[in-house]
Design a protein around this motif. Structure first.
Motif, mmCIF file in Angstrom:
data_model
loop_
_atom_site.group_PDB
_atom_site.id
_atom_site.type_symbol
_atom_site.label_atom_id
_atom_site.label_comp_id
_atom_site.label_asym_id
_atom_site.label_seq_id
_atom_site.Cartn_x
_atom_site.Cartn_y
_atom_site.Cartn_z
ATOM 1 N N UNK A 20 6.117 2.881 -18.317
ATOM 2 C CA UNK A 20 7.458 2.249 -18.330
ATOM 3 C C UNK A 20 7.775 2.428 -16.672
ATOM 4 N N UNK A 21 7.673 3.536 -16.308
ATOM 5 C CA UNK A 21 8.239 4.091 -15.063
ATOM 6 C C UNK A 21 7.400 3.275 -13.819
ATOM 7 N N UNK A 22 5.888 2.783 -14.178
ATOM 8 C CA UNK A 22 5.114 2.346 -13.235
ATOM 9 C C UNK A 22 5.405 0.741 -12.970
ATOM 10 N N UNK A 23 5.947 0.232 -14.264
ATOM 11 C CA UNK A 23 6.363 -1.327 -14.417
ATOM 12 C C UNK A 23 7.439 -1.379 -13.562
ATOM 13 N N UNK A 24 8.728 -0.492 -14.071
ATOM 14 C CA UNK A 24 9.837 -0.311 -13.219
ATOM 15 C C UNK A 24 9.640 -0.374 -11.652
ATOM 16 N N UNK A 25 8.871 0.474 -11.388
ATOM 17 C CA UNK A 25 8.726 0.938 -9.779
ATOM 18 C C UNK A 25 8.196 -0.323 -9.245
ATOM 19 N N UNK A 26 7.132 -1.079 -9.574
ATOM 20 C CA UNK A 26 6.707 -2.422 -9.121
ATOM 21 C C UNK A 26 7.529 -3.307 -8.907
ATOM 22 N N UNK A 27 8.190 -3.565 -10.056
ATOM 23 C CA UNK A 27 9.048 -4.706 -10.231
ATOM 24 C C UNK A 27 10.184 -4.611 -9.501
ATOM 25 N N UNK A 28 10.809 -3.483 -9.089
ATOM 26 C CA UNK A 28 11.750 -3.350 -8.109
ATOM 27 C C UNK A 28 11.161 -3.615 -6.552
ATOM 28 N N UNK A 29 9.959 -3.784 -6.350
ATOM 29 C CA UNK A 29 9.521 -4.101 -5.097
ATOM 30 C C UNK A 29 8.659 -5.353 -4.963
ATOM 31 N N UNK A 30 8.684 -6.085 -5.904
ATOM 32 C CA UNK A 30 8.019 -7.529 -5.686
ATOM 33 C C UNK A 30 8.746 -8.411 -5.097
ATOM 34 N N UNK A 34 2.644 -6.733 -2.080
ATOM 35 C CA UNK A 34 3.078 -5.418 -2.840
ATOM 36 C C UNK A 34 2.195 -4.358 -2.574
ATOM 37 N N UNK A 35 0.907 -4.592 -2.726
ATOM 38 C CA UNK A 35 -0.198 -3.573 -2.570
ATOM 39 C C UNK A 35 0.062 -2.759 -1.311
ATOM 40 N N UNK A 36 0.188 -3.408 -0.213
ATOM 41 C CA UNK A 36 0.363 -2.705 1.228
ATOM 42 C C UNK A 36 1.561 -2.118 1.015
ATOM 43 N N UNK A 37 2.649 -2.531 0.645
ATOM 44 C CA UNK A 37 3.984 -1.816 0.549
ATOM 45 C C UNK A 37 3.773 -0.387 -0.130
ATOM 46 N N UNK A 38 3.183 -0.537 -1.302
ATOM 47 C CA UNK A 38 3.093 0.731 -2.323
ATOM 48 C C UNK A 38 2.485 1.662 -1.686
ATOM 49 N N UNK A 39 1.225 1.318 -1.159
ATOM 50 C CA UNK A 39 0.335 2.102 -0.265
ATOM 51 C C UNK A 39 1.071 2.790 0.582
ATOM 52 N N UNK A 40 1.598 2.129 1.453
ATOM 53 C CA UNK A 40 2.826 2.787 2.624
ATOM 54 C C UNK A 40 3.562 3.894 1.995
ATOM 55 N N UNK A 41 4.341 3.603 0.951
ATOM 56 C CA UNK A 41 5.244 4.546 0.238
ATOM 57 C C UNK A 41 4.601 5.832 -0.163
ATOM 58 N N UNK A 42 3.567 5.479 -0.791
ATOM 59 C CA UNK A 42 2.753 6.677 -1.686
ATOM 60 C C UNK A 42 2.343 7.485 -0.513
ATOM 61 N N UNK A 95 7.897 9.622 -7.441
ATOM 62 C CA UNK A 95 6.921 9.430 -8.671
ATOM 63 C C UNK A 95 6.080 10.535 -8.822
ATOM 64 N N UNK A 96 5.660 10.992 -10.222
ATOM 65 C CA UNK A 96 4.847 12.074 -10.375
ATOM 66 C C UNK A 96 3.448 11.620 -10.092
ATOM 67 N N UNK A 97 2.632 12.329 -9.993
ATOM 68 C CA UNK A 97 1.167 12.067 -9.486
ATOM 69 C C UNK A 97 0.692 11.139 -10.540
ATOM 70 N N UNK A 98 0.713 11.366 -11.808
ATOM 71 C CA UNK A 98 0.163 10.724 -12.795
ATOM 72 C C UNK A 98 0.663 8.914 -13.024
ATOM 73 N N UNK A 99 1.855 8.701 -12.661
ATOM 74 C CA UNK A 99 2.363 7.550 -12.522
ATOM 75 C C UNK A 99 2.067 6.697 -11.286
ATOM 76 N N UNK A 100 1.699 7.507 -10.357
ATOM 77 C CA UNK A 100 1.236 7.153 -9.052
ATOM 78 C C UNK A 100 -0.359 6.665 -9.511
ATOM 79 N N UNK A 101 -1.106 7.402 -10.039
ATOM 80 C CA UNK A 101 -2.456 7.323 -10.227
ATOM 81 C C UNK A 101 -2.450 5.820 -11.100
#
Length: 356
Positions: free
Chosen positions: A190-200, A208-216, A223-229
């Motif tokens: 749920x957390x992974x879904x919410x995180x990505x939808x907030x950034x679409x 989206x992939x580039x932005x997420x990779x930059x933030x991580x 986000x905890x390590x499992x959710x990032x994974x």
């Protein structure tokens, strides 16, 4: 019509290696089996063949074909069925089919007409049409879309597995199955879904992939390590291989037309694997092996082991003559090859013209 099936299995005799009588008996037996799904006996063949051969003569010829590995007896009845080697020989050397008639060509063009529909809807309609014609599952490897992403969701499938559902602005839906850490709590999905939808926010998947990779990388995700994974695994399933998606239609027809009910579980596992990027790219690879239609009988495709299935698939090209997708069917080995092959071939050409 271009028809380039796979090469013969090593050691398999060519059609020319059979005498004319044996070749005729094999062809008639396969065509009868395709029509009925039942073992074919010598008396049935003697009534169908125009040579006036006695059942005894046909039985002797069938015994020779069985010794050659082209026929087998499924049980103690007098009837015989073609082996996968026999079907391969039939398809490569004995199958007779002609060009589609004008009525068939017009019907296919009308079903694939793109007016008022998205490309995804057109391809889905083409897959459904092939499913109906073949009594099998229609499949399309669709080209990669560059539309912005509207929504993404992670759905738990069971221990260690999740489904990633991606919805584009144009309404196209893509699914992928991914592996997730064992014991992952539902809240992480749920957390992974919410995180990505907030950034679409109208971004394409690549953006989206580039932005997420930059933030991580900058540790700005909270986000905890499992959710990032989970997020990384979900986005990675669309990277490489040209993207794209798999459209399946008419799976129920395939399940209804199987000769053995015991195969149902294997087919269901196949459908799950087809949703995975690796298997979809394998399908595209199969379609690219040569010009025109490719036919894979039984285990030849590498998609399944011994489920009694065949794949008939053809690539389609864009306006630059680049192969961008594929269309075809997965059906029982007794599908009507003479009908399905030209239909798949022509449908792939129609889609290529639309893309051009």
């Amino acid at each position: 019509m271009t028809h380039t099936p796979t090469m013969l299995t090593p050691g398999l005799p060519s059609a020319a290696g059979l005498d004319s009588r044996s070749a005729l008996i094999l062809r008639e037996l396969v065509e009868t089996y395709v029509a009925t799904g039942e073992p074919v006996g010598s008396r049935t063949l003697s009534r169908r063949l125009p040579l006036g051969l006695s059942p005894a003569t046909i039985r002797n010829a069938m015994a020779d074909l069985e010794d050659a590995g082209l026929l087998y007896a499924p049980h103690t009845s007098a009837g015989r069925l073609p082996t996968e080697r026999g079907l391969r020989l039939f398809v490569d050397g004995l199958l007779e089919f002609g060009a589609l008639g004008e009525e068939d060509r017009d019907a296919i063009a009308a079903r694939c007409a793109a007016s008022g529909r998205s490309l995804q809807e057109t391809l889905a309609e083409a897959g459904l049409m092939l499913s109906g014609l073949a009594g099998a599952a229609g499949l399309v490897v669709a080209p990669k879309t560059e539309n912005p992403v509207r929504h993404i969701e992670f759905v738990a499938l069971g221990p260690g597995r999740a489904l990633v559902v991606l919805v584009h602005e144009g309404g196209q839906v893509e699914n992928r199955v991914i592996e997730v850490p064992a014991g992952l709590p539902p809240s992480a999905l749920t957390q992974a879904s919410n995180y990505l939808n907030a950034r679409l926010a109208g971004r394409t998947l690549e953006e989206t992939r580039s932005k997420v990779a930059e933030e991580i990388a900058a540790d700005r995700t909270a986000l905890d390590a499992l959710t990032q994974q989970v997020i990384s695994a979900g986005l990675a399933t669309w990277s490489g291989g040209g993207g794209g998606s798999l459209i399946l239609r008419g799976q129920s027809r395939l399940l209804q037309n199987l000769d053995q009910a015991a195969q149902v579980q294997e087919i269901q596992r196949l459908f799950e694997r087809l949703e995975a990027q690796e298997t979809m790219l394998r399908l595209l690879e199969l379609a690219q092996r040569g010009e025109g239609v490719q036919i894979f009988i039984g285990a030849e495709s590498g998609l399944f082991d011994s489920a009694g299935l065949s794949v008939v698939v053809a690539p389609f090209r864009n306006g630059q003559e680049k192969i961008v997708g594929a269309i075809g069917v997965i059906g029982p080995t007794r599908i009507n090859y003479g009908r399905v092959i030209p239909v798949v071939d022509y449908t792939a050409r129609v889609i290529g013209r639309l893309l051009g």
